[in-house]
Design a protein around this motif. Structure first.
Motif, PDB file in Angstrom:
ATOM      1  N   THR A  29      38.445  52.065  31.960  1.00 19.39           N
ATOM      2  CA  THR A  29      36.889  51.505  32.182  1.00 19.39           C
ATOM      3  C   THR A  29      37.076  50.567  33.525  1.00 19.39           C
ATOM      4  OG1 THR A  29      36.553  51.095  29.543  1.00 19.39           O
ATOM      5  CG2 THR A  29      35.543  49.657  31.228  1.00 19.39           C
ATOM      6  N   PHE A  30      36.153  50.928  34.467  1.00 17.24           N
ATOM      7  CA  PHE A  30      36.226  50.240  35.480  1.00 17.24           C
ATOM      8  C   PHE A  30      34.859  49.036  35.607  1.00 17.24           C
ATOM      9  CE2 PHE A  30      38.414  53.984  36.595  1.00 17.24           C
ATOM     10  CZ  PHE A  30      39.263  53.568  37.295  1.00 17.24           C
ATOM     11  N   SER A  31      35.190  47.741  36.052  1.00 20.24           N
ATOM     12  CA  SER A  31      34.270  46.912  35.965  1.00 20.24           C
ATOM     13  C   SER A  31      34.219  45.984  37.132  1.00 20.24           C
ATOM     14  CB  SER A  31      34.547  46.099  34.616  1.00 20.24           C
ATOM     15  OG  SER A  31      33.402  45.006  34.598  1.00 20.24           O
ATOM     16  N   GLU A  32      32.884  45.713  37.575  1.00 21.77           N
ATOM     17  CA  GLU A  32      32.746  44.804  38.867  1.00 21.77           C
ATOM     18  C   GLU A  32      33.221  43.471  38.176  1.00 21.77           C
ATOM     19  OE1 GLU A  32      32.532  43.621  42.532  1.00 21.77           O
ATOM     20  OE2 GLU A  32      31.997  45.874  41.879  1.00 21.77           O
ATOM     21  N   ILE A  34      35.804  42.416  36.627  1.00 19.47           N
ATOM     22  CA  ILE A  34      37.357  42.083  36.648  1.00 19.47           C
ATOM     23  C   ILE A  34      37.249  41.745  38.191  1.00 19.47           C
ATOM     24  CG2 ILE A  34      39.632  43.003  36.866  1.00 19.47           C
ATOM     25  CD1 ILE A  34      38.146  42.849  33.961  1.00 19.47           C
ATOM     26  N   ARG A  35      36.741  42.348  39.076  1.00 16.75           N
ATOM     27  CA  ARG A  35      36.491  42.144  40.582  1.00 16.75           C
ATOM     28  C   ARG A  35      36.237  40.495  40.781  1.00 16.75           C
ATOM     29  NH1 ARG A  35      36.706  45.291  45.226  1.00 16.75           N
ATOM     30  NH2 ARG A  35      38.139  46.589  44.076  1.00 16.75           N
ATOM     31  N   GLN A  36      35.145  40.279  39.745  1.00 15.66           N
ATOM     32  CA  GLN A  36      34.755  38.725  40.173  1.00 15.66           C
ATOM     33  C   GLN A  36      35.847  37.887  39.816  1.00 15.66           C
ATOM     34  OE1 GLN A  36      32.059  37.806  41.539  1.00 15.66           O
ATOM     35  NE2 GLN A  36      30.144  39.264  40.987  1.00 15.66           N
ATOM     36  N   VAL A  37      36.617  38.225  38.834  1.00 14.61           N
ATOM     37  CA  VAL A  37      37.625  37.145  38.492  1.00 14.61           C
ATOM     38  C   VAL A  37      38.620  37.281  39.510  1.00 14.61           C
ATOM     39  CG1 VAL A  37      39.513  36.834  36.989  1.00 14.61           C
ATOM     40  CG2 VAL A  37      37.401  37.635  35.950  1.00 14.61           C
ATOM     41  N   CYS A  38      38.894  38.103  40.277  1.00 11.05           N
ATOM     42  CA  CYS A  38      39.530  38.219  41.639  1.00 11.05           C
ATOM     43  C   CYS A  38      39.176  37.104  42.689  1.00 11.05           C
ATOM     44  CB  CYS A  38      39.801  39.618  42.114  1.00 11.05           C
ATOM     45  SG  CYS A  38      40.630  40.999  41.375  1.00 11.05           S
ATOM     46  N   ARG A  39      37.721  37.545  42.747  1.00 12.29           N
ATOM     47  CA  ARG A  39      37.053  36.694  44.078  1.00 12.29           C
ATOM     48  C   ARG A  39      37.081  35.267  43.522  1.00 12.29           C
ATOM     49  NH1 ARG A  39      33.639  40.144  45.576  1.00 12.29           N
ATOM     50  NH2 ARG A  39      32.634  40.509  43.568  1.00 12.29           N
ATOM     51  N   GLN A  40      36.932  34.634  42.274  1.00 16.60           N
ATOM     52  CA  GLN A  40      36.714  33.481  41.937  1.00 16.60           C
ATOM     53  C   GLN A  40      38.206  32.619  41.791  1.00 16.60           C
ATOM     54  OE1 GLN A  40      33.842  33.604  39.055  1.00 16.60           O
ATOM     55  NE2 GLN A  40      32.003  34.129  40.314  1.00 16.60           N
ATOM     56  N   GLU A  41      38.976  33.557  41.148  1.00 14.01           N
ATOM     57  CA  GLU A  41      40.220  32.815  40.801  1.00 14.01           C
ATOM     58  C   GLU A  41      41.613  33.088  41.230  1.00 14.01           C
ATOM     59  OE1 GLU A  41      40.408  33.026  36.231  1.00 14.01           O
ATOM     60  OE2 GLU A  41      38.160  32.962  36.239  1.00 14.01           O
ATOM     61  N   VAL A  58      35.038  48.832  43.965  1.00 13.50           N
ATOM     62  CA  VAL A  58      35.293  49.344  42.861  1.00 13.50           C
ATOM     63  C   VAL A  58      35.143  50.825  42.600  1.00 13.50           C
ATOM     64  CG1 VAL A  58      34.824  48.941  40.200  1.00 13.50           C
ATOM     65  CG2 VAL A  58      35.180  46.792  41.475  1.00 13.50           C
ATOM     66  N   GLU A  59      33.848  51.061  42.869  1.00 17.13           N
ATOM     67  CA  GLU A  59      33.700  52.482  43.058  1.00 17.13           C
ATOM     68  C   GLU A  59      34.612  53.621  43.787  1.00 17.13           C
ATOM     69  OE1 GLU A  59      32.146  55.558  41.429  1.00 17.13           O
ATOM     70  OE2 GLU A  59      31.380  53.730  40.536  1.00 17.13           O
ATOM     71  N   GLN A  60      35.059  52.969  44.700  1.00 15.39           N
ATOM     72  CA  GLN A  60      36.008  53.693  45.692  1.00 15.39           C
ATOM     73  C   GLN A  60      37.399  53.600  44.970  1.00 15.39           C
ATOM     74  OE1 GLN A  60      35.603  51.184  49.315  1.00 15.39           O
ATOM     75  NE2 GLN A  60      34.754  52.853  50.343  1.00 15.39           N
ATOM     76  N   CYS A  61      37.535  52.377  44.435  1.00 12.99           N
ATOM     77  CA  CYS A  61      38.979  52.614  43.585  1.00 12.99           C
ATOM     78  C   CYS A  61      38.936  53.481  42.527  1.00 12.99           C
ATOM     79  CB  CYS A  61      39.208  51.219  43.083  1.00 12.99           C
ATOM     80  SG  CYS A  61      39.654  49.832  44.638  1.00 12.99           S
ATOM     81  N   ARG A  62      37.760  53.509  41.716  1.00 12.47           N
ATOM     82  CA  ARG A  62      37.504  54.389  40.563  1.00 12.47           C
ATOM     83  C   ARG A  62      37.803  55.919  41.049  1.00 12.47           C
ATOM     84  NH1 ARG A  62      33.647  57.591  38.092  1.00 12.47           N
ATOM     85  NH2 ARG A  62      33.509  57.169  35.726  1.00 12.47           N
ATOM     86  N   GLY A 150      39.545  46.882  39.376  1.00 11.47           N
ATOM     87  CA  GLY A 150      38.474  46.735  38.414  1.00 11.47           C
ATOM     88  C   GLY A 150      38.859  47.397  37.080  1.00 11.47           C
ATOM     89  N   ILE A 151      39.879  47.473  36.993  1.00  9.54           N
ATOM     90  CA  ILE A 151      40.392  48.206  35.613  1.00  9.54           C
ATOM     91  C   ILE A 151      40.244  47.395  34.709  1.00  9.54           C
ATOM     92  CG2 ILE A 151      42.146  49.724  34.502  1.00  9.54           C
ATOM     93  CD1 ILE A 151      42.697  51.001  37.210  1.00  9.54           C
ATOM     94  N   VAL A 152      39.638  47.521  33.570  1.00 11.63           N
ATOM     95  CA  VAL A 152      39.942  46.343  32.387  1.00 11.63           C
ATOM     96  C   VAL A 152      41.196  47.132  31.624  1.00 11.63           C
ATOM     97  CG1 VAL A 152      38.650  45.624  30.350  1.00 11.63           C
ATOM     98  CG2 VAL A 152      37.241  46.500  32.396  1.00 11.63           C
TER      99      VAL A 152
END
Length: 179
Positions: A29-32, A34-41, A58-62, A150-152
Motif C-alpha cells: 500500500t502506497f499512501s501520500e 505517509i509522505r505527509q508524516v515525513c514532511r511534517q515530522e 509517491v507515484e514515481q516511487c510506487r 509512501g509505503i504503509v
C-alpha cells in the motif's frame, strides 16, 4: 537466471534476522499520508537524496518498486533503554543496515540480477549529504527509507504476520525488491 530460494533461505537462517517474508510487491500500500508524516515530522525531509522530495513523488516511487516482481521484507530487533529517546533509538540502526547489505549481497549470490533496497536510512553514510547541490556520492550504498516511498509498513506487516513489539524493543524493517 532465477533466485535459488532454497539456498537463499538456508543462508538467511544463518543471519540474526528477527523475521523475514517473501512478499508480492503488488500487495504493498502506497499512501501520500505517509509522505505527509515525513514532511511534517522528520528533520531529514528535503535534506538528503534518500528522503523526499529527492526520491520522487509517491507515484514515481510506487512505479519504481512495482517494476520488480519479487520482494523480501526483513526485520531485525534491538533493545533500547528508553523507546521515547529518538537519539538512542536511531543510534541502533547501524547493525540493521549492515544486515540489510548482507541480505542484498545474498540475493545477488543466489541469482538476483538486480535489486532495489529500501531500509531505515535517511541516509547516514556521509556526514553532510551532497543534496541538492550535487549527485549522491555513494548511490550504490545508499538505501532510501521505506517510508520515504509512501509505503504503509504496518499494512504489509500485519498481512504477513510480521511482529511489532512493544516495550523498549525496536523493530527495524527493510524491503528488498529483486528480479
Amino acid at each position: 537466471m532465477t533466485v535459488n530460494r532454497t539456498l537463499l533461505e538456508q543462508k538467511l537462517a544463518e543471519l540474526p534476522l528477527f523475521q523475514y517474508e517473501f512478499i508480492d510487491p503488488q500487495e504493498l500500500t502506497f499512501s501520500e499520508r505517509i509522505r505527509q508524516v515525513c514532511r511534517q515530522e522528520c528533520p531529514m525531509y528535503n535534506t538528503t537524496w534518500a528522503c523526499p522530495p529527492a526520491v520522487g513523488s509517491v507515484e514515481q516511487c510506487r512505479a519504481r518498486c512495482l517494476a520488480y516482481p519479487h520482494a523480501l521484507m526483513m526485520t531485525s530487533v534491538t533493545e533500547v533503554r528508553d523507546i521515547a529517546d529518538m537519539a538512542e533509538t536511531l543510534a541502533t540502526r547501524g547493525p540493521h543496515e549492515a544486515l540489510t547489505r548482507q541480505v542484498r549481497d545474498l540475493l545477488h549470490q543466489c541469482g538476483a540480477a538486480e535489486t532495489y533496497v529500501l531500509s531505515t536510512e535517511a541516509c547516514a553514510i556521509c556526514e553532510h549529504c551532497a543534496y541538492p547541490d550535487a549527485p549522491c556520492r555513494h548511490p550504490e550504498h545508499m538505501f532510501p527509507c521505506v517510508e520515504s516511498h509512501g509505503i504503509v509498513v504496518t499494512d504489509i506487516a500485519e498481512r504477513y504476520g510480521i511482529d511489532f513489539l512493544s516495550g523498549n524493543l525496536v523493530v527495524w524493517f527493510s524491503l528488498l525488491f529483486y528480479r
